[in-house]
Design an enzyme around this catalytic site. Structure first.
Site, mmCIF file in Angstrom:
data_model
loop_
_atom_site.group_PDB
_atom_site.id
_atom_site.type_symbol
_atom_site.label_atom_id
_atom_site.label_comp_id
_atom_site.label_asym_id
_atom_site.label_seq_id
_atom_site.Cartn_x
_atom_site.Cartn_y
_atom_site.Cartn_z
ATOM 1 N N ASP A 80 -6.543 -15.304 -16.700
ATOM 2 C CA ASP A 80 -6.265 -16.688 -16.302
ATOM 3 C C ASP A 80 -6.759 -17.638 -17.370
ATOM 4 O O ASP A 80 -7.623 -17.301 -18.194
ATOM 5 C CB ASP A 80 -6.962 -17.043 -14.969
ATOM 6 C CG ASP A 80 -6.318 -16.366 -13.778
ATOM 7 O OD1 ASP A 80 -5.151 -16.657 -13.492
ATOM 8 O OD2 ASP A 80 -6.999 -15.537 -13.133
ATOM 9 N N TYR A 221 -24.832 -24.230 -13.979
ATOM 10 C CA TYR A 221 -23.673 -23.999 -14.854
ATOM 11 C C TYR A 221 -23.922 -24.565 -16.242
ATOM 12 O O TYR A 221 -23.732 -23.881 -17.259
ATOM 13 C CB TYR A 221 -22.423 -24.634 -14.255
ATOM 14 C CG TYR A 221 -21.215 -24.556 -15.163
ATOM 15 C CD1 TYR A 221 -20.499 -23.367 -15.302
ATOM 16 C CD2 TYR A 221 -20.808 -25.670 -15.911
ATOM 17 C CE1 TYR A 221 -19.409 -23.288 -16.159
ATOM 18 C CE2 TYR A 221 -19.718 -25.600 -16.764
ATOM 19 C CZ TYR A 221 -19.022 -24.416 -16.881
ATOM 20 O OH TYR A 221 -17.950 -24.336 -17.728
#
Length: 336
Positions: A80, A221
């Protein structure tokens, strides 16, 4: 005995000299700071221009990615988004690709698409990097005997949507650390011996423009992406003497699945390119620049962001992530 007026003149001259010396010091520091800022921001552009002009002055140097790095590339997270497009862009240049991802059906589909369209060899490996150490022995066995010249560490994980740390599950946090930190580290370590053996190669590590400053509501993150920068810069120096290129790519917002939490981002725009356009430019910089945002609009955005102090960028980031959080919750009928 020295007259009083002569003492005053002497004192004034001495003070003027000291003031001029201090002024010169301030100007010098300012000029050095400005020069360092512009060098830091434009060294990638200069490197790309240099690489484009080199063939005219040194035509004997290898020009294509195959000539520079070899015929095989490994791409993680390759079914992806940016990883998939990296695989296709490299295949377009005649490079055989090893696709690594967690979903067998997607791997087969992407491999068949690349083979049919670009007439190169492919291999796929099923691996879920969220599982940690257990996946790497399998990957190493599958890569045995393949003369890998390029490694693209693309696999990554974000929250489902920006949120406070206390609301993020432990499983998500461990997955993020295993995928964003451990994968880039262990895959790099795994393939360094092969690259050294070939005396050439490239390691491409996908970070994120978000690592420019800490970001509330995306704390883990962004911290993992900051790790990627530090790690990449360190091994770039370690491997330079072995003719191995290490490139760090720091995209800002790109229209990919990772950003599906925000309709605003997914609409695209001047600063939010589609994934094909972004990756085409990013691959163009491979072998030309050790550090890049991968897209010229992102480079401009990065430049202007760095003009502001970190404390201000953190506060702006907080406003932005809170907006994304409210947008996601509202769109999914949840309480804001």
């Amino acid at each position: 005995m020295i007259p009083l007026d002569e003492v005053s003149i002497y004192t004034l001259l001495r003070m003027a000299f000291v003031w001029q010396l201090l002024s010169f010091g301030v100007y010098l520091v300012g000029l050095l700071a400005i020069a360092a800022f512009f060098f830091d921001n434009f060294k990638s552009v200069v490197s790309i221009i240099k690489a484009i002009l080199e063939p005219y002055f040194q035509p004997q140097l290898p020009q294509t990615l195959v000539e520079k790095f070899g015929k095989w590339a490994v791409i993680t997270g390759s079914t992806d988004g940016i990883g998939r497009e990296y695989a296709k862009e490299l295949a377009k240049q005649g490079i055989n690709v090893v696709l690594i991802s967690r979903t067998k059906e997607k791997l087969i589909a992407v491999a068949e698409e690349i083979e049919n369209e670009y007439k190169v060899k492919t291999k796929w490996i099923v691996a879920d990097f969220a599982k940690g150490r257990e996946v790497y022995a399998h990957i190493e066995r599958e890569l045995s005997g393949i003369p890998v010249g390029i490694l693209v560490n693309n696999v990554g994980k974000m929250y489902d949507y920006p949120d406070e740390l206390s609301n993020i599950s432990e499983d998500t946090i461990w997955d993020m650390i295993n995928i964003n930190v451990a994968a880039v580290t262990i895959m790099t370590r795994m393939l360094i011996p092969e690259l050294k053996k070939q005396k050439r190669g490239a390691i491409v590590n996908l970070s994120s423009g978000s690592e420019l400053q800490p970001m509330p509501n995306m704390a883990v993150y962004v911290a993992t992406k900051r790790y990627v920068r530090c790690f990449s810069q360190a091994i770039e120096r370690e491997l330079a003497e072995h003719n191995i290129t290490v490139q760090i790519v720091t995209p800002l917002f790109v229209v990919t699945k990772m950003n599906q939490y925000s309709d605003t981002v997914m609409k695209g725009g001047f600063l939010r390119p589609d994934v094909k356009s972004y990756t085409r430019f990013a691959v163009f910089t491979l072998g030309k620049s050790a550090e890049t945002t991968g897209y010229w609009q992102h480079g401009l955005q990065y430049f202007f962001m760095k003009l502001s102090p970190e404390w201000l960028r953190i506060r702006i980031a907080h406003v932005m992530t809170r907006h994304f959080r409210r947008e996601y919750l509202k769109n999914h009928g949840k309480k804001v």
